[in-house]
Design a protein around this motif. Structure first.
Motif, mmCIF file in Angstrom:
data_model
loop_
_atom_site.group_PDB
_atom_site.id
_atom_site.type_symbol
_atom_site.label_atom_id
_atom_site.label_comp_id
_atom_site.label_asym_id
_atom_site.label_seq_id
_atom_site.Cartn_x
_atom_site.Cartn_y
_atom_site.Cartn_z
ATOM 1 N N ALA A 1 73.452 21.880 20.924
ATOM 2 C CA ALA A 1 73.560 22.430 22.280
ATOM 3 C C ALA A 1 74.708 23.436 22.361
ATOM 4 C CB ALA A 1 73.778 21.297 23.279
ATOM 5 N N PHE A 2 75.798 23.128 21.682
ATOM 6 C CA PHE A 2 76.964 24.011 21.660
ATOM 7 C C PHE A 2 76.577 25.371 21.056
ATOM 8 C CE2 PHE A 2 80.943 25.645 19.952
ATOM 9 C CZ PHE A 2 81.875 25.306 20.909
ATOM 10 N N TYR A 3 75.854 25.330 19.941
ATOM 11 C CA TYR A 3 75.430 26.577 19.291
ATOM 12 C C TYR A 3 74.419 27.333 20.151
ATOM 13 C CZ TYR A 3 73.488 29.746 15.788
ATOM 14 O OH TYR A 3 73.055 30.861 15.114
ATOM 15 N N GLY A 4 73.480 26.591 20.763
ATOM 16 C CA GLY A 4 72.483 27.228 21.624
ATOM 17 C C GLY A 4 73.100 27.943 22.811
ATOM 18 N N SER A 5 74.228 27.422 23.294
ATOM 19 C CA SER A 5 74.883 28.033 24.457
ATOM 20 C C SER A 5 75.410 29.432 24.140
ATOM 21 C CB SER A 5 76.020 27.149 24.962
ATOM 22 O OG SER A 5 77.099 27.120 24.043
ATOM 23 N N THR A 6 75.673 29.711 22.851
ATOM 24 C CA THR A 6 76.171 31.046 22.500
ATOM 25 C C THR A 6 75.108 32.111 22.735
ATOM 26 O OG1 THR A 6 75.502 30.830 20.168
ATOM 27 C CG2 THR A 6 77.709 30.071 20.762
ATOM 28 N N PHE A 7 73.837 31.752 22.589
ATOM 29 C CA PHE A 7 72.756 32.699 22.851
ATOM 30 C C PHE A 7 72.554 32.890 24.355
ATOM 31 C CE2 PHE A 7 71.946 31.118 18.609
ATOM 32 C CZ PHE A 7 71.573 32.260 17.912
ATOM 33 N N MET A 8 72.778 31.810 25.110
ATOM 34 C CA MET A 8 72.599 31.892 26.563
ATOM 35 C C MET A 8 73.613 32.836 27.200
ATOM 36 S SD MET A 8 72.829 28.827 29.364
ATOM 37 C CE MET A 8 74.623 28.786 29.224
ATOM 38 N N VAL A 9 74.826 32.877 26.662
ATOM 39 C CA VAL A 9 75.872 33.701 27.276
ATOM 40 C C VAL A 9 75.941 35.104 26.676
ATOM 41 C CG1 VAL A 9 77.265 31.652 27.759
ATOM 42 C CG2 VAL A 9 77.686 32.942 25.664
ATOM 43 N N ASP A 10 75.133 35.369 25.664
ATOM 44 C CA ASP A 10 75.186 36.666 24.980
ATOM 45 C C ASP A 10 74.474 37.737 25.808
ATOM 46 O OD1 ASP A 10 75.226 38.814 23.294
ATOM 47 O OD2 ASP A 10 74.379 37.758 21.571
ATOM 48 N N PRO A 11 75.190 38.694 26.400
ATOM 49 C CA PRO A 11 74.556 39.714 27.236
ATOM 50 C C PRO A 11 73.662 40.676 26.453
ATOM 51 C CG PRO A 11 76.870 40.234 26.914
ATOM 52 C CD PRO A 11 76.648 38.878 26.333
ATOM 53 N N ARG A 12 73.770 40.653 25.131
ATOM 54 C CA ARG A 12 72.922 41.524 24.311
ATOM 55 C C ARG A 12 71.510 40.966 24.177
ATOM 56 N NH1 ARG A 12 76.739 41.547 19.160
ATOM 57 N NH2 ARG A 12 76.645 39.338 19.784
ATOM 58 N N ARG A 13 71.345 39.706 24.493
ATOM 59 C CA ARG A 13 70.017 39.078 24.421
ATOM 60 C C ARG A 13 69.220 39.405 25.676
ATOM 61 N NH1 ARG A 13 69.121 37.046 19.199
ATOM 62 N NH2 ARG A 13 71.178 36.490 18.372
ATOM 63 N N VAL B 1 66.587 38.634 28.819
ATOM 64 C CA VAL B 1 66.525 37.493 29.743
ATOM 65 C C VAL B 1 65.612 36.391 29.213
ATOM 66 C CG1 VAL B 1 65.819 36.745 32.047
ATOM 67 C CG2 VAL B 1 67.155 38.840 31.769
ATOM 68 N N PRO B 2 64.389 36.701 28.713
ATOM 69 C CA PRO B 2 63.545 35.629 28.166
ATOM 70 C C PRO B 2 64.222 34.877 27.017
ATOM 71 C CG PRO B 2 62.228 37.586 28.544
ATOM 72 C CD PRO B 2 63.654 37.987 28.757
ATOM 73 N N GLU B 3 64.960 35.592 26.174
ATOM 74 C CA GLU B 3 65.655 34.931 25.067
ATOM 75 C C GLU B 3 66.734 33.992 25.585
ATOM 76 O OE1 GLU B 3 65.500 38.021 21.291
ATOM 77 O OE2 GLU B 3 66.924 38.419 22.910
ATOM 78 N N ARG B 4 67.462 34.449 26.582
ATOM 79 C CA ARG B 4 68.538 33.625 27.132
ATOM 80 C C ARG B 4 67.987 32.411 27.873
ATOM 81 N NH1 ARG B 4 72.670 37.959 29.811
ATOM 82 N NH2 ARG B 4 73.986 36.096 30.027
ATOM 83 N N MET B 5 66.864 32.580 28.562
ATOM 84 C CA MET B 5 66.248 31.452 29.252
ATOM 85 C C MET B 5 65.672 30.453 28.255
ATOM 86 S SD MET B 5 66.969 31.978 32.356
ATOM 87 C CE MET B 5 66.091 30.556 32.991
ATOM 88 N N MET B 6 65.130 30.960 27.145
ATOM 89 C CA MET B 6 64.628 30.064 26.101
ATOM 90 C C MET B 6 65.772 29.280 25.480
ATOM 91 S SD MET B 6 62.214 28.718 24.412
ATOM 92 C CE MET B 6 60.810 29.719 24.918
ATOM 93 N N ALA B 7 66.926 29.953 25.272
ATOM 94 C CA ALA B 7 68.100 29.261 24.735
ATOM 95 C C ALA B 7 68.533 28.141 25.678
ATOM 96 C CB ALA B 7 69.239 30.257 24.520
ATOM 97 N N LEU B 8 68.471 28.410 26.982
ATOM 98 C CA LEU B 8 68.839 27.394 27.970
ATOM 99 C C LEU B 8 67.886 26.208 27.906
ATOM 100 C CD1 LEU B 8 70.536 26.471 30.388
ATOM 101 C CD2 LEU B 8 68.983 27.757 31.866
ATOM 102 N N LYS B 9 66.601 26.493 27.762
ATOM 103 C CA LYS B 9 65.606 25.414 27.676
ATOM 104 C C LYS B 9 65.834 24.565 26.429
ATOM 105 C CE LYS B 9 60.623 24.544 27.661
ATOM 106 N NZ LYS B 9 59.264 25.169 27.717
#
Length: 219
Positions: A25-37, A39-47
């Motif tokens: 979960a800690f590693y996945g959160s890095t994708f959620m906060v990455d503004p270069r990703r 929106v679908p990628e960041r939402m998938m990371a959150l899921k």
């Protein structure tokens, strides 16, 4: 005995899945906060983060009936057999409740969430009370179990703190999902995530301490 060995194995696996799930979960959160990703990628990371997080949540709950049973089985806890059965029933009911909260979103899960939160507050104070009473000599428990009660109670308390810390995240994520990311929403997401990480890393340290206490079993 095979049953006793399986119980020890299950109890040992708890910190493994707790820390392993938290790390994912800690590693996945890095994708959620990455503004270069996107929106679908960041939402998938959150899921993915939310689903992986159920591993440590499950491990936390199962730590209690397994630990309770081991303490009784090895004579560290002098109680009637019926209390062990009751501990497993309570643990499995709480586990089912936690998974219901995870699967039911919005108003449908609001009541379940309130009950789950109430249980967690009760668990925190019960563990702290047991630990302090044992340290003061008013409750007959080995030192390592008293310390584990204090450590695990603090883990649950920090988990409740993380939930409070994450509250501002929901609005920022809704903004990002519905209208796209903005510098402000990205700032809020990064700030909340950074603050929660401190609490999560502290939980990791406490889980390791609890594991050392369980292995060393000091008097």
């Amino acid at each position: 005995m095979l049953g006793a060995s399986l119980l020890v194995l299950l109890h040992v696996l708890i910190p493994v899945y707790w820390l392993g799930g938290d790390l994912g979960a800690f590693y996945g959160s890095t994708f959620m906060v990455d503004p270069r990703r996107s929106v679908p990628e960041r939402m998938m990371a959150l899921k993915i983060l939310n689903n992986i997080d159920m591993a440590p949540r499950t491990a936390l709950i199962m730590a209690f009936p397994t630990g309770f049973t081991l303490a009784w089985q090895r004579g560290w806890l002098q109680i009637a057999d019926g209390w062990v059965f009751a501990a497993w029933i309570a643990g499995l009911v709480w586990l089912a409740l936690a998974w219901t909260v995870h699967l039911k979103h919005g108003p449908a899960g609001a009541t379940y969430k309130k009950v789950d939160l109430a249980i967690r507050y009760i668990v925190v104070f019960a563990l702290w009370a047991a630990g302090m009473l044992a340290l003061s000599g008013e409750l007959a428990l080995p030192l390592f179990i008293a310390l584990k009660c204090l450590v695990l109670g603090t883990c649950v308390a920090l988990g409740l703190l993380v939930r409070v810390q994450l509250v501002p995240l929901f609005g920022a994520i809704a903004q990002m999902r519905d209208h796209g990311p903005t510098p402000e929403s990205d700032r809020v997401i990064a700030k909340v995530n950074g603050r929660a990480r401190i609490s999560v890393i502290t939980i990791w340290v406490l889980v390791l301490i609890a594991s050392v206490l369980g292995i060393a079993t000091p008097v």
